[in-house]
Structure formats: structure tokens, C-alpha cells
Design an enzyme around this catalytic site. Structure first.
Site, PDB file in Angstrom:
ATOM      1  N   GLU A  87      18.446  -4.881   4.365  1.00 49.97           N
ATOM      2  CA  GLU A  87      17.964  -4.441   3.043  1.00 49.97           C
ATOM      3  C   GLU A  87      16.771  -3.512   3.208  1.00 49.97           C
ATOM      4  OE1 GLU A  87      16.181  -8.139   1.551  1.00 49.97           O
ATOM      5  OE2 GLU A  87      18.197  -8.945   1.293  1.00 49.97           O
ATOM      6  N   LYS A 136      13.089  -2.259   2.974  1.00 54.79           N
ATOM      7  CA  LYS A 136      11.805  -2.959   2.899  1.00 54.79           C
ATOM      8  C   LYS A 136      10.932  -2.198   1.912  1.00 54.79           C
ATOM      9  CE  LYS A 136       8.115  -4.977   5.603  1.00 54.79           C
ATOM     10  NZ  LYS A 136       6.973  -4.479   4.857  1.00 54.79           N
ATOM     11  N   CYS A 143     -31.710  22.023  10.875  1.00 54.07           N
ATOM     12  CA  CYS A 143     -30.379  22.616  10.713  1.00 54.07           C
ATOM     13  C   CYS A 143     -29.944  22.453   9.245  1.00 54.07           C
ATOM     14  CB  CYS A 143     -29.393  21.900  11.637  1.00 54.07           C
ATOM     15  SG  CYS A 143     -27.685  22.385  11.375  1.00 54.07           S
TER      16      CYS A 143
END
Ligand code: IVH
Length: 668
Positions: free
Chosen positions: A114, A116, A428
Site C-alpha cells: 500500500e 505510505k 566588516c
């Protein structure tokens, strides 16, 4: 019409509507027009309003019941709701069969295969044919009562076709198309997006107000029973047919095989066909058909030995690396990022994939212009799997990590023992930006109105260079900025003024010493009580505090030895920012993540582990190392480990980094 006649009519209408609901939602084949249906429903509503004593709980008008709940109640599962063992390839499937054959002593087994479903596992309890309770799986032993939400799912019958007592189990899911629509709408309204249909299904079921679930087109497939004691059933397929005959929705793509080779073939076929389904599946479930043999092979504590989940490999897609960019984080770490020709992978468009650091870059051997294979790790995080070297034309260009920071131009450094190249320039601009955003964030100084956009605006216009400069802003300067009106300027100044009185722990966190987060900051602030004592403390003194390790101690010590940082501290002092621990933080004010447990797994893009932990702890949350029932959220990055699987099987909410960020910056 007298009340007797009304009673008959109400029953007739209810029965008729239930039948049409069944045709439409369970069988997917309506037999009347929407209009005819609506008229019937309206007539029933009218009669029920006139004769409220005729309303029954299983009336089709009663799917969305009353007011929102106050809290969820726990439900103990009479039969535990187990999970499934996974098989990731053919060999692991063969292991499963070998074991089943050994344990049962039967060599000619029959298998049911089947889809999932990738949704949320639930249990539905029927008594005398009526739905009396619906619950989540929780940890398998104890779940939450979500009857109010499950009742809103139209394919769940409120009354079965027979008056039986039974408990069934199934998967609530969100159809793919409806999921897209939902996210489009949420994007338009600026609401956080769901990462995938599974999260959307789980999120909808975890609502106290049933109106939310009712507004979403959730659906369900039933795949089993809690116990079949008292039911004369021989095999799984018979059971599914029985459930179907009761009016429950069972997945039609269910097949029985006697040859295991066929099972393997079916799994392979479905790894391609899966995308044709209107909902997501993440694998196929293989079950031994015979119920007696199932009982013989039995269970481990976690899962049945008579079933296994074949998990599909992540969808892999080919694309081109158009360029490689380098981004700089708050701590100055350089991260190479592949910019890709946009492609759709597992349902969403991917344009970028992190290459993490120069070691991984070298290992993968990526050049600009390369054809590459990408996938989504854990179906969530884009990742470059491999370079298709055989497809090279000779036009590809080598990429080498820059020797200078792309943001400020300063030479980058490789600190021994670390993998990332780092820009150590404390001025920076990118780092300045990240530091200001961090300083103002909720877990730190909590300055309202100072988010990423405002930080960028201030930096770009040269109004601030460090966090202390924030307190030197004035209305005039702020209003000289393009997108800053008088109102927002006043608000920001007010928020800054308020933040001056924050306890020391928030300031310490905001200063952004590496490895130090909300929790560590609180502990240190509580211990030393003043910033000056922290500045003059030795590493030993700091390590002597329980909960403070050598890494944090060294980092804090170094931080306050750095003249640039001390300069910021002095500037802050002269503006009157509080340097004392006034009261224990967290007790004074309930925090956003108070009481919530988080687990981090995989590499995050924009935060180091430590930064993510700081963010969570700064808001009162806890970060733990393993996933358990008490975990509230699992945050996944690239290459997530088994924790992602555990989170899935315990149905814990999974967050991407962006979602965590969104939560952290939302209102409480
Ligand atoms: S049977 C005792 N069948 O997968 C084992 N589970 O880890 C019962 N799931 O959360 C599971 N589709 O909700 C079974 N056709 C299917 C399924 C299925 C999805 C989910 C289930 C559980 C997880 C198993």
C-alpha cells in the site's frame, strides 16, 4: 409540520446528506449536483434550528462543534500505535522477508503493498457505530484528543454503516494542490508558510479551534484496526474490505502479491508513479497478508515484524551551477553557495544549494557551469549530490575560495581546528549588520522596530558602525533617512530608551561573544551581577561556574580583552545602558519559547549550531540533544540525521531554519 413530522424529515435529510457525503468524499463520485446538495443541507439546518431537540451529534450539520477548546486532553491508546521499520533498498527489503519467513516457518507468504501516506497518524474510536473519539498517535502510548478536528473531515463518517464497536487507524493528509493554494494564500497575507503538506496536516490537527481544520480540505485513508478481536477476519485485505464496507475511506492503490520479486517491482514502479498521485507518499508499506502469520511473527517494542516501510529515495534532479557565491555570517564565516538554474525538486523550486565550506567544495569538485545532480535532504534542504563530470564541455570555470572577505576585502583566516574560512575584521559591514540585528533581536536587547531592514538602512547611511552608536541616534538624523517617517523614528528611539534598562543578561547576550547564548548569558550575569566584574573576571573564575564550559569561558574572556569591544562597552556606559543584573530574567517576564524544547539536526545555512542555540535559549527555550516525546520542535538543516526520522515517527513539528527564524521574530 408538527414536531413528529419534523423528526421524520430531519432523519431522512440527515441520512440522505450522509449518503451524498459518502459518495462525494469517500468514493470520490458525487451523484447529485452541488446545488441540490446545498438545498438539502439548508433545509436540514432550518428544521434543526426550529426544533433544536432534534439535533443529534452525528447530524451532518454538527461536524464543526461549538467553541474552541481550552487545552488538549491526553488519550491512552488501548493498543499501542507502533511505527514501521524502514527499508531503504532492495537488500533491506529482502532482509525483512527472510526474517518473516524464518519467524513464521512459512515460505510462501502473501504480501499486501500500500502507499505510505505522508501525513499524520490518527486513531478513530467508534462505539455502536458512532464516532466517539479521535486521537493523534503521540508517542504511540499516549496521544492527544483531536475529536473536534477529525469530525470536520468529511470523509470520516460520524456514523458507520453497522453498529459496531471498533478502533481504526489511518493517516490524515493534505492534498498537494490544496497545500499549494494554502501556502499561496498565506504568502499573500504575510503568514509563515508550511514546509510541506505533512506539516500542514499536523498543524491543522493541532488547533484548539475546529474552525481552522474545517476551513482546510484535509482527507484521510484508513489502513488498519487497533485490534480485530471478535471480528472473523482472515487477512489484511479482508480487513480493508470490511472497513470499506463500513463506509471508511481505504486507499484504492492496494495490491496483493505472492512473489516477492513483484513486491520489489511494485516499489520501484511507485517511486516514479508517486508524482501522479494528488497527495504525497514517502514510500510503500509492505504487510504480510495473513493475520495469523502476523501474530506469529509478532512485534518489537517499536514496530511490527510483519510489516516494513520501503522509503523512496529522495527525488534527484539535474541542473546547472550558474555561479558560486560566498556569503559571510555574523561570526565572519565564509560559506560558498551554488546558484542553480531553477528546477523543481520534490514539489518546490530550488535555486541555491549551500556548499558548506572549502573542504566540501573541494571534495565535490564543483566548477561553475557544471551539470550537477541535486536533491532535498530529508525532503527539506537542497543539497548538491554530485557533479556530472562526464557532461563537462571544457567551458566550466574553476572556483577558488576568495583570499579576501567579499564584504570588506580584508584577508580571510583559517583558524586551526576549524573548517570555515573566517573574516576577522570586526568592522566588516556584513558582520556589523549581523551584529546589529542580533543585538536588537528578542533574545538580546529586544529593540522593537530594529529588524534587518532598519539595520541595513542605518548602516548603509553611515548612521551606525557598532551597536553603541544606536544609542547616539536622534530624531533629526533618523528622519533624514529615506524610508523613515516621524512616527517610526520616535518609536525606534523610544524602544532604544526602554532597552537601556534591560537586565545585564540581555546586554551580554546582545554583545555577541561567540558560543555565548541566552542561557549562558543569564548564568554569567546572575553570577557576577555587573558587567565590570565580568570584564575583569579570569577564565578560571568563569569555568568555576557550573554550566559554563571552557569554550564559552575562553570566548567571553577573549571578547573583553579585545580593545574594539571594550571601546563599544565604554560608549554604551556613557549613554546610560544598564550594566547590572537587576532581577532574574525569565522570571520577570514570560518569554516566547518558555518551556519549549528544541532539537537541532543537520547543518543550518544561516546560523551555526551555537547561534541557533543562542537564539532559542535567548527566548527562554531549551535545546536538547535527543528527540523524545517531550521535544516540541526539531529544527532541520542539511544532512539531517536519524533525529529527523525520530521526529517524524513521534510526529513532532519539524521546522526549517527560516521557520525557526520566523517564529523567533513573531509576537508572543
Ligand atoms: S501501517 C503497526 N500503513 O507510517 C504499524 N502505516 O511509521 C501501523 N503510514 O505513522 C502502520 N501509510 O501513520 C501503515 N498504509 C500505511 C501507512 C502507514 C502511512 C504511517 C503511519 C505511521 C507511519 C509508520
Amino acid at each position: 409540520m408538527d414536531s413528529n413530522e419534523a423528526g421524520i424529515k430531519v432523519r431522512q435529510l440527515a441520512e440522505e446528506i450522509n449518503k451524498h457525503d459518502y459518495n462525494y468524499y469517500v468514493l470520490d463520485s458525487p451523484v447529485i449536483s452541488d446545488r441540490e446538495y446545498d438545498l438539502m443541507k439548508r433545509e436540514l439546518e432550518k428544521l434543526e434550528k426550529e426544533y433544536p431537540q432534534l439535533v443529534t451529534p452525528d447530524s451532518p450539520t454538527q461536524r464543526v462543534g461549538g467553541k474552541p477548546l481550552e487545552t488538549f486532553t491526553s488519550v491512552s491508546h488501548a493498543v499501542p500505535m507502533l511505527s514501521l521499520d524502514n527499508a531503504f533498498n532492495e537488500n533491506e527489503l529482502l532482509d525483512f522477508v527472510r526474517r518473516a519467513k524464518n519467524l513464521s516457518g512459512v515460505s510462501n507468504l502473501e504480501y499486501v503493498v500500500e502507499p505510505k501516506m505522508d501525513g499524520l497518524a490518527v486513531s478513530l474510536l467508534y462505539q455502536d457505530g458512532g464516532l466517539v473519539r479521535g486521537a493523534t498517535r503521540g508517542d504511540g502510548q499516549v496521544g492527544e484528543d483531536i475529536t473536534h478536528n477529525l469530525r470536520t473531515i468529511k470523509s470520516i463518517p460520524l456514523k458507520l454503516k453497522e453498529r459496531v464497536d471498533l478502533e481504526v487507524r489511518g493517516e490524515v493528509y493534505f492534498p498537494r494542490k490544496a497545500f499549494q493554494d494554502l501556502n499561496d494564500r498565506r504568502a499573500e497575507q504575510g503568514e509563515p508558510l508550511f514546509a510541506n503538506p505533512r506539516n500542514a496536516a499536523a498543524g491543522s490537527m493541532r488547533q484548539l479551534d475546529p474552525a481552522v481544520a474545517a476551513s482546510r480540505p484535509l482527507n484521510i485513508y484508513i489502513y488498519g484496526m487497533g485490534s480485530f478481536e471478535g471480528f472473523p477476519l482472515k487477512n489484511h485485505l479482508e480487513m480493508l474490505n470490511y472497513l470499506k464496507s463500513l463506509g471508511l475511506r481505504v486507499n484504492p492503490h492496494t495490491a496483493v502479491y505472492t512473489d516477492f520479486e513483484e513486491v520489489i517491482q511494485a516499489c520501484k514502479d511507485w517511486s516514479l508513479k508517486r508524482y501522479e498521485l494528488p497527495y504525497e507518499i514517502d514510500g510503500m508499506v509492505i504487510k504480510i497478508n495473513d493475520l495469523k502469520i502476523q501474530a506469529q511473527v509478532g512485534y518489537t517494542t517499536r514496530s511490527p515484524r510483519w510489516a516494513v516501510a520501503f522509503k523512496f529515495p529522495a527525488e534527484q534532479v539535474e541542473t546547472t551551477v550558474e555561479d558560486i557565491q560566498v556569503s559571510v555570517g555574523r561570526t565572519g564565516a565564509l560559506t560558498p553557495i551554488a546558484l542553480l538554474t531553477p528546477v523543481k525538486v520534490s514539489g518546490s523550486v530550488i535555486k541555491r544549494a549551500s556548499l558548506h565550506n572549502q573542504d566540501i567544495l573541494r571534495e565535490k569538485g564543483v566548477k561553475i557551469g557544471d551539470r550537477v545532480i541535486i536533491h532535498k535532504a530529508g525532503e527539506v534542504i537542497p543539497e548538491l549530490v554530485k557533479v556530472l563530470k562526464e557532461k563537462r564541455t571544457g567551458q566550466e570555470k574553476d572556483f577558488i575560495m576568495p583570499e579576501n572577505c567579499p564584504a570588506c576585502g580584508q584577508e580571510v583566516t583559517l583558524i586551526p581546528g576549524e573548517v570555515a574560512l573566517r573574516c576577522l575584521n570586526s568592522t566588516c559591514p556584513v558582520q556589523m549588520y549581523e551584529r546589529i540585528v542580533h543585538f536588537a533581536s528578542r533574545g538580546a536587547m529586544d529593540i522593537e522596530g530594529l529588524g534587518p531592514a532598519a539595520a541595513r538602512l542605518l548602516l548603509e547611511n553611515g548612521l551606525v558602525e557598532d551597536v553603541a552608536d544606536l544609542y547616539y541616534l536622534n530624531k533629526e538624523r533618523l528622519m533624514s533617512l529615506d524610508r523613515m517617517g516621524e512616527k517610526s523614528a520616535s518609536k525606534l528611539l523610544e524602544a532604544l530608551e526602554v532597552s537601556k534598562n534591560n537586565p545585564l543578561s540581555k546586554l551580554l547576550n546582545g554583545l555577541g561573544s561567540r558560543f555565548l547564548g541566552g542561557k549562558g548569558s543569564r548564568v554569567i550575569a546572575e553570577h557576577f551581577k555587573s558587567l565590570d566584574r565580568i570584564i575583569s573576571a579570569s577564565v578560571e573564575e568563569m569555568i568555576s561556574i557550573p554550566e559554563i564550559g571552557p569554550k564559552i569561558a575562553a570566548s567571553v574572556f577573549e571578547f573583553f580583552k579585545n580593545p574594539a569591544n571594550l571601546k563599544v562597552v565604554e560608549k554604551l556606559r556613557s549613554t546610560g545602558v544598564n550594566f547590572k543584573q537587576v532581577q532574574e530574567q525569565g522570571k520577570a517576564q514570560e518569554q516566547l519559547f518558555e518551556g519549549q524544547a528544541f532539537v537541532l539536526t543537520g547543518k543550518l545555512q544561516n546560523h551555526s549550531r551555537q547561534e541557533a542555540q543562542n537564539l532559542i535559549e535567548g527566548l527562554g527555550g531549551r535545546v536538547t540533544s535527543s528527540v523524545s516525546r517531550s521535544t516540541n520542535y526539531v529544527v532541520v538543516g542539511e544532512n539531517p540525521g536519524s533525529k529527523l526520522e525520530q521526529a517524524r515517527s513521534l510526529e513532532i513539528t519539524i521546522l526549517t531554519e527560516e521557520q525557526l527564524q520566523q517564529m523567533a521574530s513573531s509576537e508572543k
